[in-house]
Design a protein around this motif. Structure first.
Motif, PDB file in Angstrom:
ATOM      1  N   PRO A   1      37.113  39.774  45.760  1.00  0.00           N
ATOM      2  CA  PRO A   1      38.436  38.949  44.861  1.00  0.00           C
ATOM      3  C   PRO A   1      39.023  40.142  44.208  1.00  0.00           C
ATOM      4  CG  PRO A   1      36.399  37.311  44.932  1.00  0.00           C
ATOM      5  CD  PRO A   1      35.604  38.886  45.322  1.00  0.00           C
ATOM      6  N   LEU A   2      40.555  40.399  44.408  1.00  0.00           N
ATOM      7  CA  LEU A   2      40.533  41.188  43.182  1.00  0.00           C
ATOM      8  C   LEU A   2      40.877  40.961  41.835  1.00  0.00           C
ATOM      9  CD1 LEU A   2      44.007  41.721  45.236  1.00  0.00           C
ATOM     10  CD2 LEU A   2      42.184  43.318  45.029  1.00  0.00           C
ATOM     11  N   ALA A   3      41.038  39.781  41.673  1.00  0.00           N
ATOM     12  CA  ALA A   3      40.749  39.238  39.839  1.00  0.00           C
ATOM     13  C   ALA A   3      40.211  39.749  39.810  1.00  0.00           C
ATOM     14  CB  ALA A   3      40.726  37.698  39.837  1.00  0.00           C
ATOM     15  N   ALA A   4      38.356  39.838  40.358  1.00  0.00           N
ATOM     16  CA  ALA A   4      37.231  39.918  39.676  1.00  0.00           C
ATOM     17  C   ALA A   4      37.538  41.637  39.533  1.00  0.00           C
ATOM     18  CB  ALA A   4      35.708  40.208  40.809  1.00  0.00           C
ATOM     19  N   LEU A   5      38.195  42.460  40.587  1.00  0.00           N
ATOM     20  CA  LEU A   5      38.175  44.145  40.382  1.00  0.00           C
ATOM     21  C   LEU A   5      39.000  44.157  39.148  1.00  0.00           C
ATOM     22  CD1 LEU A   5      38.514  44.737  43.573  1.00  0.00           C
ATOM     23  CD2 LEU A   5      37.032  45.679  42.496  1.00  0.00           C
ATOM     24  N   ALA A   6      39.529  43.247  38.727  1.00  0.00           N
ATOM     25  CA  ALA A   6      40.914  42.860  37.907  1.00  0.00           C
ATOM     26  C   ALA A   6      40.594  42.953  36.474  1.00  0.00           C
ATOM     27  CB  ALA A   6      41.631  42.324  37.350  1.00  0.00           C
ATOM     28  N   SER A   7      39.361  42.331  36.247  1.00  0.00           N
ATOM     29  CA  SER A   7      38.161  42.024  34.954  1.00  0.00           C
ATOM     30  C   SER A   7      37.268  42.182  34.560  1.00  0.00           C
ATOM     31  CB  SER A   7      37.197  40.465  35.685  1.00  0.00           C
ATOM     32  OG  SER A   7      36.569  40.852  36.357  1.00  0.00           O
ATOM     33  N   ARG A   8      37.265  43.808  35.779  1.00  0.00           N
ATOM     34  CA  ARG A   8      36.735  45.432  35.431  1.00  0.00           C
ATOM     35  C   ARG A   8      37.658  46.546  35.390  1.00  0.00           C
ATOM     36  NH1 ARG A   8      33.427  43.871  40.266  1.00  0.00           N
ATOM     37  NH2 ARG A   8      34.202  45.325  40.855  1.00  0.00           N
ATOM     38  N   GLY A   9      38.770  45.996  35.196  1.00  0.00           N
ATOM     39  CA  GLY A   9      39.348  46.587  35.457  1.00  0.00           C
ATOM     40  C   GLY A   9      39.646  48.290  36.200  1.00  0.00           C
ATOM     41  N   ALA A  10      39.380  47.849  37.005  1.00  0.00           N
ATOM     42  CA  ALA A  10      39.477  48.534  38.762  1.00  0.00           C
ATOM     43  C   ALA A  10      40.849  47.720  39.317  1.00  0.00           C
ATOM     44  CB  ALA A  10      38.836  48.349  39.558  1.00  0.00           C
ATOM     45  N   PHE A  11      41.641  47.244  39.348  1.00  0.00           N
ATOM     46  CA  PHE A  11      42.776  46.987  39.844  1.00  0.00           C
ATOM     47  C   PHE A  11      44.290  45.539  38.101  1.00  0.00           C
ATOM     48  CE2 PHE A  11      45.159  44.997  43.291  1.00  0.00           C
ATOM     49  CZ  PHE A  11      45.207  45.101  44.029  1.00  0.00           C
ATOM     50  N   ARG A  12      45.394  46.010  38.833  1.00  0.00           N
ATOM     51  CA  ARG A  12      45.790  45.595  37.862  1.00  0.00           C
ATOM     52  C   ARG A  12      46.143  44.246  38.082  1.00  0.00           C
ATOM     53  NH1 ARG A  12      50.283  48.684  36.192  1.00  0.00           N
ATOM     54  NH2 ARG A  12      51.871  46.548  36.502  1.00  0.00           N
ATOM     55  N   PRO A  13      45.620  43.750  36.899  1.00  0.00           N
ATOM     56  CA  PRO A  13      45.726  42.234  36.680  1.00  0.00           C
ATOM     57  C   PRO A  13      47.645  41.276  37.180  1.00  0.00           C
ATOM     58  CG  PRO A  13      45.435  42.859  34.516  1.00  0.00           C
ATOM     59  CD  PRO A  13      45.409  43.923  35.736  1.00  0.00           C
TER      60      PRO A  13
END
Length: 455
Positions: A281-293
């Motif tokens: 999930p992109l939300a999980a990546l965003a929470s780690r700072g690896a994807f724009r929220p």
């Protein structure tokens, strides 16, 4: 004496007045005769069906007489000289029909052809078949039915399975195909994420769909992405449905390209539909700072998660049959199904490569099969070794407690010394290199001697 041609004509006339549907297929899998009842049931004229070559597969991509011929194809076991009873599916809502495939005399490995009699109820039991033949015939009929049902509801033909997870995925794909919202397709590598993305784009019909523009995000830079987005923004609508930008492995999109894509989407000037694929999930990546929220939210309006094949072993037989019949459609070699033992091995394997690995395994087994069904000896060696390893599970590793081990060794040495000294503690202490008082203390500690001071 009447000529052979005249006898054949008389036989054809007799079969034409038979109430049951009757047809014949030669050894090259070509339909050579259909009586009137068969043509009426199939909804075809004789010129559309007779002389059609048929293959043992679900008929993907075929229409008209060719699609009907695929549905009528005898199981490979019948062409190998076995008498087979199987269901025939011409339409998803049609009444069930059973066919008895009667091999015509030939040699021990191949019949000259097959005579087929179609009835509303079987005249012979499936018990007459081997377990593998019966399972293959049932899976083939299920594929035929699925293929015809899904052809009317969307291009989701690869999403076979009766597991709750796959039923949910099929429903989600059909909903997403009718929506203009952005869709994120999640799943492990090899699970068919790109195939699902294409199914969402094409929906119920390829003719109504706009352009499909696939992009591999791991290879994208800002310049290429900007050029693609500008082109899609300027393009005129060419069909009822908008174009689709398919972002493959969007979780690998570089940061600079994420900024550019978010700028286009937030501006509201982008008319194309977005369908993306990712491993998590992109939300999980965003929470780690690896994807724009903000971009994660824009791309994940609808999320479809494909379950791993290892978590739904009940779907493996049907998926394997589908890949097998796809191989039949590409090759003159025709294989009817899998033996019960081969299906057990396929269902028990963990499938780290998911559907893509299953497809490769089935293709390899199809090319190696020496009979009308795939047996364990046709499967790759790694599956056989995995099955053997599963049958002999690894013993749990025992934890070694050093103090307990040393105490056990010390106890054994003291007992040996006492035995050799016939119970004389002074001699035993000398053999062990200990003083008598120290030996006595160890005897008490190890429970070999009562503690006199405590009494």
């Amino acid at each position: 004496m009447p000529s052979r041609r005249g006898s054949a004509t008389q036989l054809a006339k007799l079969l034409d007045v038979v109430v049951d549907a009757v047809y014949a297929v030669d050894a090259d899998r070509r339909i050579i005769f259909c009586n009137d009842a068969c043509l009426s049931w199939a909804g075809c004229a004789a010129e559309d069906l007779v002389d059609q070559e048929c293959g043992y597969h679900a008929g993907e991509g075929l229409s008209g007489g060719a699609a009907v011929a695929a549905a009528l194809c005898p199981p490979p076991a019948a062409l190998a000289g076995r008498r087979v009873v199987a269901e025939i599916v011409l339409a998803p809502d049609a009444a069930t029909r059973f066919a008895e495939f009667i091999p015509l005399a030939g040699d021990e490995t191949r019949a000259l052809g097959v005579l087929v009699i179609v009835r509303t109820a079987p005249q012979r039991s499936e018990d007459d078949l081997s377990a593998g033949d019966a399972a293959g015939a049932r899976l083939h009929a299920r594929l035929q039915r699925y293929r015809r049902q899904m052809a009317l509801r969307g291009h989701v033909d690869r999403l076979w399975g009766e597991s709750p997870a796959m039923k949910r995925v099929r429903s989600q794909v059909l909903v997403a195909a009718e929506s203009a919202a952005s869709v994120l397709v999640l799943g492990p590598p090899g699970s068919g994420r790109e195939h699902v993305a294409r199914a969402i784009h094409y929906g119920d019909g390829a003719a109504e769909a706009g352009s499909l523009v696939p992009l591999a995000c791991a290879l994208l830079d800002t310049e290429l992405l900007s050029a693609t987005l500008r082109t899609l923004r300027k393009a005129r609508p060419e069909s009822v449905r908008p174009a689709t930008l398919m972002l493959g492995e969007v979780d690998a999109l570089p940061q600079a390209a994420q900024v550019e894509l978010a700028r286009f989407l937030v501006g509201g000037r982008f008319a194309a539909r977005l369908v993306s694929t990712a491993r998590e999930p992109l939300a999980a990546l965003a929470s780690r700072g690896a994807f724009r929220p903000d971009l994660a939210c824009l791309l994940s309006t609808l999320t479809i998660e494909l379950p791993p094949l290892a978590g739904r072993p009940e779907d493996v037989p049907l998926a394997a049959q589908w890949f097998l019949e796809q191989a039949n459609a590409r090759s003159p070699r025709q294989v009817g199904g899998f033996s019960a033992e081969a299906l057990d091995q396929l269902s028990g394997y963990r499938w780290p490569g998911d559907l893509s690995e299953l497809e490769a395994v089935v293709n390899e087994a199809h090319s190696r099969a020496e009979s009308h069904e795939i047996t364990p000896r046709d499967l790759p060696t790694r599956l056989v070794l995995a099955a053997e390893a599963a049958a002999r599970p690894r013993k749990p590793e025992e934890t070694i407690v050093l103090e307990d081990l040393l105490a056990a060794i010390e106890r054994e040495l003291i007992e040996r010394a006492l035995k050799r000294s016939k119970g004389n503690k002074t001699k035993a202490a000398r053999l062990l290199g200990l003083t008598r008082p120290r030996l006595y203390r160890r005897l008490v500690q190890l429970g070999l001697e009562p503690d006199e001071q405590a009494q």
